[in-house]
Design an enzyme around this catalytic site. Structure first.
Site, mmCIF file in Angstrom:
data_model
loop_
_atom_site.group_PDB
_atom_site.id
_atom_site.type_symbol
_atom_site.label_atom_id
_atom_site.label_comp_id
_atom_site.label_asym_id
_atom_site.label_seq_id
_atom_site.Cartn_x
_atom_site.Cartn_y
_atom_site.Cartn_z
ATOM 1 N N LYS A 22 0.840 -1.205 0.000
ATOM 2 C CA LYS A 22 0.000 0.000 0.000
ATOM 3 C C LYS A 22 0.876 1.257 0.000
ATOM 4 C CE LYS A 22 -1.715 1.631 3.994
ATOM 5 N NZ LYS A 22 -1.476 3.051 4.280
ATOM 6 N N ASN A 23 1.894 1.273 0.844
ATOM 7 C CA ASN A 23 2.671 2.509 1.032
ATOM 8 C C ASN A 23 3.691 2.762 -0.065
ATOM 9 O OD1 ASN A 23 1.113 3.045 3.197
ATOM 10 N ND2 ASN A 23 2.651 2.517 4.741
ATOM 11 N N ARG A 93 -4.818 10.764 4.504
ATOM 12 C CA ARG A 93 -3.771 11.791 4.662
ATOM 13 C C ARG A 93 -2.743 11.729 3.550
ATOM 14 N NH1 ARG A 93 -0.426 11.786 7.307
ATOM 15 N NH2 ARG A 93 -0.291 13.933 8.021
ATOM 16 N N CYS A 117 -4.705 12.403 12.816
ATOM 17 C CA CYS A 117 -5.473 11.163 12.739
ATOM 18 C C CYS A 117 -5.336 10.522 14.113
ATOM 19 C CB CYS A 117 -4.950 10.264 11.623
ATOM 20 S SG CYS A 117 -3.411 9.501 12.028
ATOM 21 N N ARG A 122 0.417 14.440 13.068
ATOM 22 C CA ARG A 122 0.821 14.184 11.673
ATOM 23 C C ARG A 122 0.996 15.490 10.871
ATOM 24 N NH1 ARG A 122 -0.900 8.864 10.402
ATOM 25 N NH2 ARG A 122 0.581 8.902 8.685
ATOM 26 N N PRO A 123 1.801 16.435 11.336
ATOM 27 C CA PRO A 123 1.993 17.680 10.566
ATOM 28 C C PRO A 123 2.692 17.403 9.242
ATOM 29 C CG PRO A 123 3.599 17.553 12.338
ATOM 30 C CD PRO A 123 2.644 16.403 12.546
ATOM 31 N N VAL A 124 2.606 18.372 8.321
ATOM 32 C CA VAL A 124 3.304 18.246 7.031
ATOM 33 C C VAL A 124 4.254 19.428 6.825
ATOM 34 C CG1 VAL A 124 1.566 16.822 5.890
ATOM 35 C CG2 VAL A 124 1.333 19.330 5.847
ATOM 36 N N ASP A 125 4.673 20.050 7.944
ATOM 37 C CA ASP A 125 5.541 21.230 7.867
ATOM 38 C C ASP A 125 6.841 20.967 7.108
ATOM 39 O OD1 ASP A 125 5.875 19.574 10.236
ATOM 40 O OD2 ASP A 125 7.485 20.925 10.778
ATOM 41 N N LEU A 126 7.370 19.742 7.234
ATOM 42 C CA LEU A 126 8.656 19.450 6.564
ATOM 43 C C LEU A 126 8.466 19.335 5.049
ATOM 44 C CD1 LEU A 126 10.098 16.863 9.114
ATOM 45 C CD2 LEU A 126 10.461 19.335 9.020
ATOM 46 N N ASP A 307 4.869 0.506 12.102
ATOM 47 C CA ASP A 307 3.648 -0.137 11.585
ATOM 48 C C ASP A 307 3.520 -1.589 12.025
ATOM 49 O OD1 ASP A 307 3.549 1.606 8.370
ATOM 50 O OD2 ASP A 307 3.081 2.217 10.420
ATOM 51 N N ARG A 399 -8.643 -0.474 4.603
ATOM 52 C CA ARG A 399 -7.775 0.522 3.978
ATOM 53 C C ARG A 399 -6.419 -0.080 3.641
ATOM 54 N NH1 ARG A 399 -6.994 5.906 7.074
ATOM 55 N NH2 ARG A 399 -5.659 6.092 5.253
HETATM 56 C C1 EPZ Z 1 4.317 6.951 6.487
HETATM 57 O O1 EPZ Z 1 3.531 7.967 7.077
HETATM 58 C C2 EPZ Z 1 3.393 5.754 6.329
HETATM 59 N N1 EPZ Z 1 2.295 6.100 5.428
HETATM 60 C C3 EPZ Z 1 2.860 5.336 7.707
HETATM 61 O O2 EPZ Z 1 2.092 4.154 7.524
HETATM 62 C C4 EPZ Z 1 4.049 4.999 8.610
HETATM 63 O O3 EPZ Z 1 3.561 4.686 9.898
HETATM 64 C C5 EPZ Z 1 4.999 6.203 8.686
HETATM 65 O O4 EPZ Z 1 5.407 6.597 7.349
HETATM 66 C C6 EPZ Z 1 6.260 5.908 9.490
HETATM 67 O O5 EPZ Z 1 6.923 4.834 8.923
HETATM 68 C C7 EPZ Z 1 2.529 6.106 4.092
HETATM 69 O O6 EPZ Z 1 3.620 5.843 3.628
HETATM 70 C C8 EPZ Z 1 1.354 6.448 3.227
HETATM 71 P P1 EPZ Z 1 6.306 10.265 8.620
HETATM 72 P P2 EPZ Z 1 4.099 9.482 7.119
HETATM 73 O O7 EPZ Z 1 6.189 11.548 7.879
HETATM 74 O O8 EPZ Z 1 4.989 9.726 5.971
HETATM 75 C C9 EPZ Z 1 6.653 13.649 11.911
HETATM 76 C C10 EPZ Z 1 0.230 2.783 7.752
HETATM 77 O O9 EPZ Z 1 -0.165 2.194 8.751
HETATM 78 N N2 EPZ Z 1 6.529 14.617 10.810
HETATM 79 O O10 EPZ Z 1 7.463 9.373 8.328
HETATM 80 O O11 EPZ Z 1 2.941 10.384 7.342
HETATM 81 C C11 EPZ Z 1 5.385 12.840 12.124
HETATM 82 O O12 EPZ Z 1 4.469 13.545 12.948
HETATM 83 C C12 EPZ Z 1 0.689 4.221 7.844
HETATM 84 O O13 EPZ Z 1 0.334 2.275 6.604
HETATM 85 C C13 EPZ Z 1 6.594 15.980 11.097
HETATM 86 O O14 EPZ Z 1 6.747 16.378 12.241
HETATM 87 O O15 EPZ Z 1 4.969 9.448 8.436
HETATM 88 C C14 EPZ Z 1 5.903 11.573 12.777
HETATM 89 O O16 EPZ Z 1 6.056 11.796 14.168
HETATM 90 C C15 EPZ Z 1 0.390 4.781 9.215
HETATM 91 N N3 EPZ Z 1 6.482 16.876 10.078
HETATM 92 C C16 EPZ Z 1 7.289 11.394 12.150
HETATM 93 O O17 EPZ Z 1 7.623 12.660 11.561
HETATM 94 C C17 EPZ Z 1 6.319 16.476 8.768
HETATM 95 O O18 EPZ Z 1 6.248 17.335 7.860
HETATM 96 C C18 EPZ Z 1 7.340 10.346 11.046
HETATM 97 O O19 EPZ Z 1 6.243 10.607 10.193
HETATM 98 C C19 EPZ Z 1 6.253 15.086 8.500
HETATM 99 C C20 EPZ Z 1 6.374 14.186 9.536
#
Ligand code: EPZ
Length: 422
Positions: A22-23, A93, A117, A122-126, A307, A399
């Site tokens: 999926k990812n 998301r 969620c 889950r911010p997207v600031d980065l 995960d 999902r």
């Molecule tokens: C991906 O989510 C996966 N989803 C998630 O899988 C997975 O749990 C996660 O990576 C970690 O491996 C997809 O690939 C679609 P991150 P993502 O950005 O990219 C913080 C599932 O069950 N962060 O790596 O959203 C964030 O809050 C899902 O299939 C910021 O602060 O996760 C978290 O604490 C759930 N600012 C950490 O980084 C940002 O701009 C890692 O999040 C982005 C992230």
């Protein structure tokens, strides 16, 4: 809403096929927006998130053809709109992954800001900061990210403050058509990031370093069509291996790749599992023994995946001995613990850690899924619990797990889906 009824007590025994990841499918399908012509993606899993992604692209005017096997043909040349609307983004998301491709290819994007969620804010600031460093002009207003690329994105040297999977993917996709070279430092190393990079290179991108923490992308003029098959789902693989371990059974998983989940396999061996691997299969056999509890600490790849945390919490709740599981990636990924405690699991939460001492005996209870992996872990717990457990709100499961009840039935589990109308 549909629910699952699972009667525990059966040791799983059999073999099943693992679906496409999926990812990896989500960024790859959205990355088709970068191409000048149609792309064909194979081994696409039949999941609700995939349907949502195809609906999101369809609404933009992209032409989509789904073939009878698990292939999708996407032709972005008919695109008419560059908006990702709230009603779809709020259900998934990962829709944020259209932002990089739309900016790079069409110079403009309006994407609903993904909310938090169940597992965290889950911010997207980065994502946004990296795109701004590449020259994008971004405003966030009325819950939407309004972005333009000015006179085209430019390569930049990006340092990610935190490892982010979709952040790395969004910026990598944006950089493929930017002018000049982009370097992403502290990049995510997940196999799904590598799969996306290989797919983009098959379309004519120039990406190196994927799988390491330093990814280098030399921008090119355009990307073209390709035929690409999604890699196997390592989390689905891990989930069924844990199911077999918890039920003291044995399983063979086909069309999977053991190299993507070494940390999980090592922990299962520590739990007492007898594991063998081939180039596209994995077997696990407990020889009827109860698993031993294992200590886990989640972190970005190649460390133990967040995960798989909920699934190992379920395993520890029925395993021998004491152990701790620390969740370091998300701030609220223990909702499954309260539900398992209602099933009699002897688990204690202390900060970002779950303690188990192997005394728990699970009994059936009506439980509720809250997020994708938490719901899967409740199904695993139900496979061992005495009695018939009812798991509600299983749209979370749909999902991310293709045909979960059919695959578990193939392994001998007593599980059935009760449609919500019933
Ligand atoms: C991906 O989510 C996966 N989803 C998630 O899988 C997975 O749990 C996660 O990576 C970690 O491996 C997809 O690939 C679609 P991150 P993502 O950005 O990219 C913080 C599932 O069950 N962060 O790596 O959203 C964030 O809050 C899902 O299939 C910021 O602060 O996760 C978290 O604490 C759930 N600012 C950490 O980084 C940002 O701009 C890692 O999040 C982005 C992230």
């Amino acid at each position: 809403m549909d629910k699952l009824i699972i009667t525990g007590g059966v040791s799983l025994d059999g073999e099943i096929r693992i679906s496409g990841a999926k990812n990896a499918a989500l960024p790859i399908l959205m990355g088709a927006l970068l191409s000048d012509s149609a792309v064909r993606v194979g081994n696409v899993p039949h999941l609700h998130d995939i349907t949502t992604t195809l609906e999101l692209l369809g609404r933009m005017g992209v032409t989509i053809t789904v073939d009878e096997r698990s292939g999708v043909v996407i032709d972005p040349s008919t695109l008419t709109d560059t908006e990702a609307a709230y009603d779809l983004v709020k259900t998934m998301r990962a829709s944020i992954l259209v932002l990089g491709p739309l900016l790079a290819k069409f110079g403009t994007a309006d994407v609903s800001l993904p909310g938090g969620c169940a597992i965290g804010s889950r911010p997207v600031d980065l994502h946004l900061r990296g795109l701004e460093q590449m020259g994008a002009k971004i405003k966030v207003e009325n819950g939407y990210i309004r972005a333009t690329s000015g006179n085209g994105l430019k390569g930049a040297h990006l340092m990610m403050d935190q490892v982010t999977v979709t952040g790395t993917e969004n910026l990598m996709m944006a950089a493929t058509l930017a002018k000049g070279r982009t370097i992403i430092e502290n990049a995510a190393r997940e196999p799904e990031v590598v799969d996306l990079a290989n797919y983009l290179n098959s379309m004519g991108a120039e990406i190196t370093g994927m799988g390491t923490s330093k990814i280098i992308i030399n921008g090119v003029e355009s990307l073209g069509g390709t035929q690409y098959d999604i890699l196997p789902d390592r989390i689905e693989t891990g989930t069924y291996l844990v199911a077999a371990a918890m039920t003291r059974g044995k399983v063979k998983l086909k069309d999977t790749d053991a190299n993507q989940l070494e940390s999980v396999l090592l922990k299962l061996k520590e739990a007492g599992a007898d594991i063998a691997v081939g180039n596209d299969w994995i077997t696990l056999d407990m020889h009827g023994k109860r698993p031993k509890a294992v200590n886990i600490r989640t972190a970005p790849y190649p460390a133990f995946p967040t995960d798989m945390q909920a699934q190992f919490t379920a395993l520890n709740s029925v395993a021998e001995g004491s152990a701790t599981i620390a969740e370091t990636v998300f701030e609220n990924r223990f909702m499954h613990v309260q539900e398992m405690q209602r099933m009699g699991a002897d688990l204690q939460i202390q900060g970002n850690t779950v303690l188990s001492n192997g005394e728990g005996r699970l009994t059936a209870a009506p439980v509720m899924a809250t997020d994708l992996r938490a719901s899967a872990s409740l199904v695993l717990a139900a496979l061992v619990a005495d009695g018939a457990t009812v798991v509600e709100r299983i749209y979370h499961i749909d999902r991310g797990y293709e045909c979960i009840e059919e695959k578990l039935q193939q392994l001998g589990a007593k599980i059935r889906r009760v449609p919500s109308s019933a």
